[in-house]
Write a protein that holds these residues in place. Structure first.
Motif, PDB file in Angstrom:
ATOM      1  N   ALA B 159      37.142 -67.955 -53.658  1.00  0.00           N
ATOM      2  CA  ALA B 159      38.174 -68.193 -52.653  1.00  0.00           C
ATOM      3  C   ALA B 159      38.070 -67.186 -51.522  1.00  0.00           C
ATOM      4  O   ALA B 159      38.135 -67.538 -50.346  1.00  0.00           O
ATOM      5  N   THR B 162      35.378 -67.230 -48.785  1.00  0.00           N
ATOM      6  CA  THR B 162      35.678 -68.075 -47.634  1.00  0.00           C
ATOM      7  C   THR B 162      36.136 -67.240 -46.442  1.00  0.00           C
ATOM      8  O   THR B 162      35.772 -67.507 -45.301  1.00  0.00           O
ATOM      9  N   ILE B 176      35.727 -73.576 -41.723  1.00  0.00           N
ATOM     10  CA  ILE B 176      37.175 -73.413 -41.535  1.00  0.00           C
ATOM     11  C   ILE B 176      37.458 -72.537 -40.318  1.00  0.00           C
ATOM     12  O   ILE B 176      38.237 -72.903 -39.438  1.00  0.00           O
ATOM     13  N   ILE B 177      36.786 -71.381 -40.267  1.00  0.00           N
ATOM     14  CA  ILE B 177      37.041 -70.455 -39.157  1.00  0.00           C
ATOM     15  C   ILE B 177      36.563 -71.053 -37.833  1.00  0.00           C
ATOM     16  O   ILE B 177      37.281 -71.017 -36.822  1.00  0.00           O
ATOM     17  N   LEU B 180      38.896 -73.874 -36.806  1.00  0.00           N
ATOM     18  CA  LEU B 180      40.132 -73.370 -36.195  1.00  0.00           C
ATOM     19  C   LEU B 180      39.876 -72.909 -34.764  1.00  0.00           C
ATOM     20  O   LEU B 180      40.626 -73.232 -33.849  1.00  0.00           O
ATOM     21  N   TYR B 185      39.606 -80.205 -36.003  1.00  0.00           N
ATOM     22  CA  TYR B 185      40.314 -80.333 -37.269  1.00  0.00           C
ATOM     23  C   TYR B 185      39.521 -81.124 -38.311  1.00  0.00           C
ATOM     24  O   TYR B 185      39.761 -80.997 -39.505  1.00  0.00           O
ATOM     25  N   LEU B 188      37.398 -78.477 -39.862  1.00  0.00           N
ATOM     26  CA  LEU B 188      38.319 -77.625 -40.611  1.00  0.00           C
ATOM     27  C   LEU B 188      38.665 -78.261 -41.962  1.00  0.00           C
ATOM     28  O   LEU B 188      38.569 -77.624 -43.016  1.00  0.00           O
ATOM     29  N   PHE B 189      39.028 -79.540 -41.914  1.00  0.00           N
ATOM     30  CA  PHE B 189      39.428 -80.239 -43.133  1.00  0.00           C
ATOM     31  C   PHE B 189      38.245 -80.382 -44.081  1.00  0.00           C
ATOM     32  O   PHE B 189      38.364 -80.187 -45.292  1.00  0.00           O
ATOM     33  N   ALA B 192      37.731 -77.225 -45.841  1.00  0.00           N
ATOM     34  CA  ALA B 192      38.737 -77.039 -46.882  1.00  0.00           C
ATOM     35  C   ALA B 192      38.359 -77.822 -48.138  1.00  0.00           C
ATOM     36  O   ALA B 192      38.457 -77.315 -49.257  1.00  0.00           O
ATOM     37  N   VAL B 195      35.406 -76.065 -49.932  1.00  0.00           N
ATOM     38  CA  VAL B 195      35.815 -74.833 -50.618  1.00  0.00           C
ATOM     39  C   VAL B 195      36.583 -75.166 -51.901  1.00  0.00           C
ATOM     40  O   VAL B 195      36.347 -74.575 -52.957  1.00  0.00           O
ATOM     41  N   ALA B 196      37.496 -76.158 -51.784  1.00  0.00           N
ATOM     42  CA  ALA B 196      38.290 -76.537 -52.955  1.00  0.00           C
ATOM     43  C   ALA B 196      37.383 -77.082 -54.060  1.00  0.00           C
ATOM     44  O   ALA B 196      37.546 -76.744 -55.237  1.00  0.00           O
ATOM     45  N   ALA B 199      35.515 -74.201 -55.703  1.00  0.00           N
ATOM     46  CA  ALA B 199      36.384 -73.433 -56.610  1.00  0.00           C
ATOM     47  C   ALA B 199      36.594 -74.206 -57.912  1.00  0.00           C
ATOM     48  O   ALA B 199      36.529 -73.626 -59.007  1.00  0.00           O
TER      49      ALA B 199
END
Lengths: 223, 237
Positions: B159, B162, B176-177, B180, B185, B188-189, B192, B195-196, B199
């Protein structure tokens, strides 16, 4: 090496002069940090407590609820914030949804563990004294589960105070804003001050809650 | 067009599957940073936690270490390491390692403490020397809790890796960075989601490893061990 010394202006870890002129800025960030953390933990508890009670009462709720919170907990916070941005924007709401999600697993699990640990004899005695289920829950089970619940609140609070700094990435952040400022301007003072305050805030919150626990559960003081 | 369909299209675009900003390269960076930090962290934390648990010394230190570790914001550690060590992987690996250590020390300490004293007495009575007792009796019995600590650390490290993108690191955090910063977006999404997934995959693969490492004898006792470890995690982790 000596040649570099002449060219570089050494940035001390804490520039007291800057700090004394920017106390309002620091206090503002600290206040925002406290607000973000407090709202997250209180809202998290408001959600986790009834769900924890339901999970304790009905096995069918327990598995899915804890599994759902477990998945939320595994999703890295920054990914959760990022995934919310297209829907709720770079706002306070986005930060809070993410922060609250993180408290749920810790709080709900401790509510369940606390209720589970209530001795069966006590429950029998309460039933024998004529307690209805709701009264038994409110006056017997929850008070006895309080040490575990407060332990969960302490962990959730300390975790949340650390996570709040990450919300700086989505424009919130409390003290995290100062950390970001330190990074962007390569200026050590806000970075060091914000880090120290964040750690201090977490430790103070933990101590205050430990104190509240002693007051709320006087019978466990000897243990 | 909803964000979900745009993200699906982003994943379908072959341009995002190659090159220095492609998914395979970013995955490799993310996994490499996380794995290096976790392994170094484990090499430091496990011997300390195991030794403290075996001798039953400094219990408060071992348990409070992860409480204090939780109070230190990982974001701040990354930025401070960046200011001290400059650009590159070094500040990232150092901060992630620092982050990985406390849960592993605490859980390995608790794991060794939780070994039934009767079992240790029996081992001594059967003539086990101290080292053999530790390696062949105490450690195998400690595997479930010990691995719970490794898993907690691993998920945290993945996590936090990231966030390394904020200090110019690689990995999925870049999406993500950068998303942003560019107000993209979709990217960005997608970041996300990646990364999820990573993890989740970390958690699952370490659970698998744990199942392989747990000796057959205590697999039969799985239920009580699971309950106990849940309690320890609830209160301390």
């Amino acid at each position: 090496m000596p040649a570099r010394l002449f060219l570089e202006v050494v940035d001390p870890w804490v520039n007291w002069d800057w700090l004394s002129k920017h106390i309002p800025l620091v206090l503002d960030a600290l206040q925002q940090h406290v607000a973000l953390s407090a709202i997250a933990v209180i809202a998290g508890l408001a959600i986790a407590l009834p769900i924890g009670v339901a999970a304790h009462r009905w096995r069918a709720v327990r598995g899915p609820a804890l599994a759902a919170f477990g998945i939320l907990y595994t999703i890295p916070s920054i990914a959760l914030f990022a995934a919310l941005v297209p829907y709720t924007g770079l706002t306070f709401v986005t930060a809070e949804i993410g922060l609250i999600s993180y408290t749920l697993l810790i709080l709900a699990r401790n509510v369940v563990v606390g209720l589970e640990a209530v001795p069966p004899d006590v429950l029998d005695a309460a039933d024998g004294m004529g307690y209805r289920p709701l009264a038994r829950l409110l006056r017997i089970e929850l008070p006895l589960a309080l040490p575990a619940i407060i332990a969960g609140v302490r962990v959730a609070t300390v975790t949340t105070i650390g996570l709040v700094t990450i919300t700086a990435v989505i424009g919130e952040g409390g003290l995290g804003q100062l950390i970001l400022k330190g990074l962007i301007e390569s200026f050590h003072t806000p970075l060091v001050v914000a880090t120290a305050l964040s750690i201090l805030l977490a430790l103070v919150a933990d101590l205050v809650l430990a104190g509240a626990q002693r007051l709320a559960v006087p019978w466990s003081r000897g243990a | 067009m909803t964000i979900i369909t745009r993200v699906a299209q982003w994943f379908a675009d072959s341009a995002h599957w190659s090159g220095s900003d492609g998914i395979p390269r970013r995955l490799a960076e993310h996994v490499q940073l996380s794995a290096e930090s976790l392994v170094i962290g484990a090499l430091i934390a496990l011997p300390i936690g195991i030794a403290l648990g075996h001798y039953g010394r400094f219990g408060n230190l071992a348990i409070n270490l992860s409480n204090v570790g939780r109070a230190v914001p990982s974001f701040a550690i990354l930025v401070i390491a960046f200011q001290v060590f400059g650009l590159g992987d070094l500040p990232i690996v150092i901060s992630l390692t620092a982050l990985a250590i406390p849960p592993m020390v605490t859980n390995s300490y608790v794991a060794l403490r939780e070994v039934d004293p009767d079992v240790k007495d029996a081992a001594r009575g059967m003539g086990y020397r101290e080292l053999a007792q530790l390696l062949r009796v105490e450690l195998p019995l400690s595997v479930p809790l010990l691995m719970a600590g490794v898993r907690t650390s691993a998920v945290q490290v993945v996590a936090t890796a990231t966030l390394a993108a904020i200090i110019a690191g690689g990995g999925f955090g870049r999406y993500i960075i950068d998303g942003l910063a560019q107000q993209d977006y979709t990217k960005l999404f997608a970041g996300a989601v990646l990364v999820a997934l990573l993890a989740g995959a970390t958690e699952l693969s370490l659970s698998g490893l744990e199942r392989l490492l747990v000796p057959k004898g205590i697999r039969l006792l799985k239920a009580p061990v699971a309950v106990r470890s849940a309690e320890v995690r609830a209160v301390h982790v």
